[in-house]
Motif scaffolding. Structure first.
Motif, PDB file in Angstrom:
ATOM      1  N   CYS A   6       0.825  -1.272  -0.017  1.00  0.00           N
ATOM      2  CA  CYS A   6      -0.099  -0.043   0.021  1.00  0.00           C
ATOM      3  C   CYS A   6       0.883   1.131  -0.186  1.00  0.00           C
ATOM      4  CB  CYS A   6      -0.866   0.060   1.130  1.00  0.00           C
ATOM      5  SG  CYS A   6      -1.972   1.595   1.410  1.00  0.00           S
ATOM      6  N   HIS A  48      -3.640   0.453   8.487  1.00  0.00           N
ATOM      7  CA  HIS A  48      -4.367   0.195   6.982  1.00  0.00           C
ATOM      8  C   HIS A  48      -5.618  -0.344   7.275  1.00  0.00           C
ATOM      9  CE1 HIS A  48      -4.224  -0.745   2.818  1.00  0.00           C
ATOM     10  NE2 HIS A  48      -4.920  -1.986   3.171  1.00  0.00           N
ATOM     11  N   HIS A  99      -6.721   2.975   0.839  1.00  0.00           N
ATOM     12  CA  HIS A  99      -6.070   3.006   2.294  1.00  0.00           C
ATOM     13  C   HIS A  99      -6.910   4.326   2.784  1.00  0.00           C
ATOM     14  CE1 HIS A  99      -2.718   3.407   5.559  1.00  0.00           C
ATOM     15  NE2 HIS A  99      -3.898   4.453   5.629  1.00  0.00           N
TER      16      HIS A  99
HETATM   17 ZN    ZN Z   1      -2.287   1.266   3.693  1.00  0.00          ZN
END
Ligand code: ZN
Ligand code: AMP
Length: 139
Positions: A6, A48, A99
């Motif tokens: 991410c 996250h 996210h």
């Molecule tokens: Zn993330």
């Protein structure tokens, strides 16, 4: 909890640079690098999660005070005619980074902003100048 794939987790971890405005235990605020107007910022949960659907409630509760803090600094630094808080959940809502984040989205009268406004690359020097103004206005 972080997700190694991410981009926002990498930013929070310091592995990718950002114009960081503020962080606390649960939130991280930075400049958006594809701003619609000067002062377009993002407030992320540090943990996250994809979006509002799977976010921890305490993390969500922490986002709004950070959004208020950043909004006040944007207001003081740039005097927009309005500010929207925008938060996208899923592709049809315009979510492109999976996210959780809330946009601090400064507005100008009759600016014609549409909800899915598209991304045009920003000028890094200009973003940095605006970043410094907002940083100076943060208390
Ligand atoms: Zn993330
Ligand atoms: P959304 O489309 O609501 O998921 O918003 C994602 C936002 O993240 C967009 O406005 C992008 O411009 C912004 N964004 C993507 N990558 C970065 C990055 N590395 N640093 C700052 N903002 C980013």
């Amino acid at each position: 909890m972080t997700n190694t794939d991410c981009i926002f987790c990498k930013i929070i971890a310091g592995e990718i640079p950002s114009f960081k405005l503020y962080e606390d235990d649960r939130t991280y605020a930075m400049m958006d690098i594809n701003p619609f107007h000067d002062g377009h910022c993002l407030v992320l949960t540090k943990a996250h999660c994809v979006n509002i659907l799977d976010a921890d409630a305490a993390d969500l509760a922490a986002v709004l005070p950070t959004a208020q803090k950043i909004s006040r600094a944007v207001e003081a630094a740039l005097e927009p005619e309005g500010i929207n808080l925008i938060q996208a959940n899923g592709p049809a809502a315009g979510q492109t980074v999976y996210h959780y984040h809330t946009h601090i989205f400064p507005r100008r009268l009759n600016d014609g902003a549409l909800l899915n406004w598209g991304h045009a690359p920003g000028d890094m020097g200009r973003i940095e100048d605006v970043y410094k103004k907002i940083m100076a206005a943060l208390d």
